[in-house]
Design a protein around this motif. Structure first.
Motif, PDB file in Angstrom:
ATOM      1  N   ILE A   1       0.268   7.490   5.782  1.00 24.18           N
ATOM      2  CA  ILE A   1      -0.526   8.542   6.425  1.00 24.18           C
ATOM      3  C   ILE A   1      -1.311   9.333   5.382  1.00 24.18           C
ATOM      4  O   ILE A   1      -2.490   9.648   5.579  1.00 24.18           O
ATOM      5  CB  ILE A   1       0.381   9.471   7.261  1.00 24.18           C
ATOM      6  N   THR A   2      -0.683   9.654   4.263  1.00 23.20           N
ATOM      7  CA  THR A   2      -1.358  10.429   3.221  1.00 23.20           C
ATOM      8  C   THR A   2      -2.598   9.717   2.711  1.00 23.20           C
ATOM      9  O   THR A   2      -3.673  10.308   2.619  1.00 23.20           O
ATOM     10  CB  THR A   2      -0.393  10.713   2.050  1.00 23.20           C
ATOM     11  N   VAL A   3      -2.457   8.451   2.371  1.00 23.87           N
ATOM     12  CA  VAL A   3      -3.590   7.715   1.806  1.00 23.87           C
ATOM     13  C   VAL A   3      -4.691   7.529   2.847  1.00 23.87           C
ATOM     14  O   VAL A   3      -5.868   7.798   2.583  1.00 23.87           O
ATOM     15  CB  VAL A   3      -3.134   6.358   1.230  1.00 23.87           C
TER      16      VAL A   3
ATOM     17  N   GLY B   1      -7.176   7.864  -3.073  1.00 27.11           N
ATOM     18  CA  GLY B   1      -5.889   7.402  -2.552  1.00 27.11           C
ATOM     19  C   GLY B   1      -4.786   7.518  -3.589  1.00 27.11           C
ATOM     20  O   GLY B   1      -3.673   7.955  -3.295  1.00 27.11           O
ATOM     21  N   MET B   2      -5.085   7.155  -4.831  1.00 19.79           N
ATOM     22  CA  MET B   2      -4.082   7.240  -5.901  1.00 19.79           C
ATOM     23  C   MET B   2      -3.761   8.691  -6.262  1.00 19.79           C
ATOM     24  O   MET B   2      -2.606   9.015  -6.516  1.00 19.79           O
ATOM     25  CB  MET B   2      -4.556   6.476  -7.147  1.00 19.79           C
ATOM     26  N   LEU B   3      -4.778   9.550  -6.253  1.00 13.91           N
ATOM     27  CA  LEU B   3      -4.523  10.967  -6.516  1.00 13.91           C
ATOM     28  C   LEU B   3      -3.630  11.546  -5.427  1.00 13.91           C
ATOM     29  O   LEU B   3      -2.672  12.269  -5.714  1.00 13.91           O
ATOM     30  CB  LEU B   3      -5.848  11.743  -6.599  1.00 13.91           C
TER      31      LEU B   3
ATOM     32  N   ILE C   1      -1.519   0.526  -0.960  1.00 15.21           N
ATOM     33  CA  ILE C   1      -2.123   1.151   0.217  1.00 15.21           C
ATOM     34  C   ILE C   1      -3.533   1.638  -0.100  1.00 15.21           C
ATOM     35  O   ILE C   1      -4.463   1.421   0.681  1.00 15.21           O
ATOM     36  CB  ILE C   1      -1.240   2.316   0.723  1.00 15.21           C
ATOM     37  N   SER C   2      -3.714   2.270  -1.267  1.00 14.74           N
ATOM     38  CA  SER C   2      -5.039   2.776  -1.645  1.00 14.74           C
ATOM     39  C   SER C   2      -6.037   1.634  -1.786  1.00 14.74           C
ATOM     40  O   SER C   2      -7.190   1.754  -1.361  1.00 14.74           O
ATOM     41  CB  SER C   2      -4.971   3.553  -2.962  1.00 14.74           C
TER      42      SER C   2
END
Length: 195
Positions: free
Chosen positions: A52-54, A79-81, A183-184
């Motif tokens: 969800i975050t990415v 996404g990585m941040l 995911i990113s």
């Protein structure tokens, strides 16, 4: 890139990661309160929070700031941040959970893990003996049990770090980065596609 262009990226990552980090902590406390903290539900909460975050950070940023198209690098970086910030929140959640909410969790988890691992190792030993003896049925002997218990004790001894609050925090951070890459990369690739 100038700092004025980086500010919305950082703000988006921080905002989304903070919300999902708070949700993650609330979820693991809830699972603990209803007695499901030793089950696979905790792992699912972890994965869902990362996904969800990415997705939310990349797609939310794209809809707000980059209506046409986002480059793969910018999407992946965002996404990585977000994964990294969430990983920090998850590490802090693990420390808070293990030290404040459930100080006895590590000992319970170690016992739970030992029982599960013991079952796997006994099954492995049984299958090995069935193949070696070339028979359909075999009862494990005391020497088989001794082999399994020795291996299990060695495995638990070498895995002590995993059964500590610090171990849980480090594992949460590392896994959030590893999962974050996958995911990113996927979401960044999809977000650069034009219809």
């Amino acid at each position: 890139m100038s700092t004025s262009k980086l500010a919305p990226i950082f703000k988006t990552a921080l905002y989304v990661s903070t919300l999902c980090g708070a949700g993650y902590f609330a979820a693991i406390v809830f699972l603990h309160l209803i007695g499901l903290s030793l089950t696979g539900w905790g792992e699912w909460v972890y994965r869902i929070a990362l996904i969800i975050t990415v997705i939310w950070s990349i797609l939310g940023f794209r809809m707000k700031f980059e209506r046409r198209r986002m480059s793969f690098g910018k999407s992946f970086g965002l996404g990585m941040l977000s994964s990294f910030i969430l990983g920090i929140y998850m590490a802090l959640s693990a420390l808070l959970f293990h030290y404040v909410v459930a100080p006895d969790y590590n000992q319970k988890y170690k016992s739970y893990y030992r029982a599960k691992r013991s079952e796997q190792m006994y099954n492995t030993q049984l299958n090995k003996m069935l193949k070696e003896k070339e028979v359909e049925t075999y009862n494990l002997t005391a020497s088989d049990s001794a082999i399994v218990e020795k291996g299990l004790n060695l495995h638990i001894e070498k895995s002590q770090f995993h059964f500590t609050a610090n171990g849980a925090a480090v594992i949460n951070l590392i896994f959030s980065l590893v999962w974050g890459i996958a995911i990113s990369g996927s979401v960044a690739f999809m977000s650069t596609k034009q219809k």
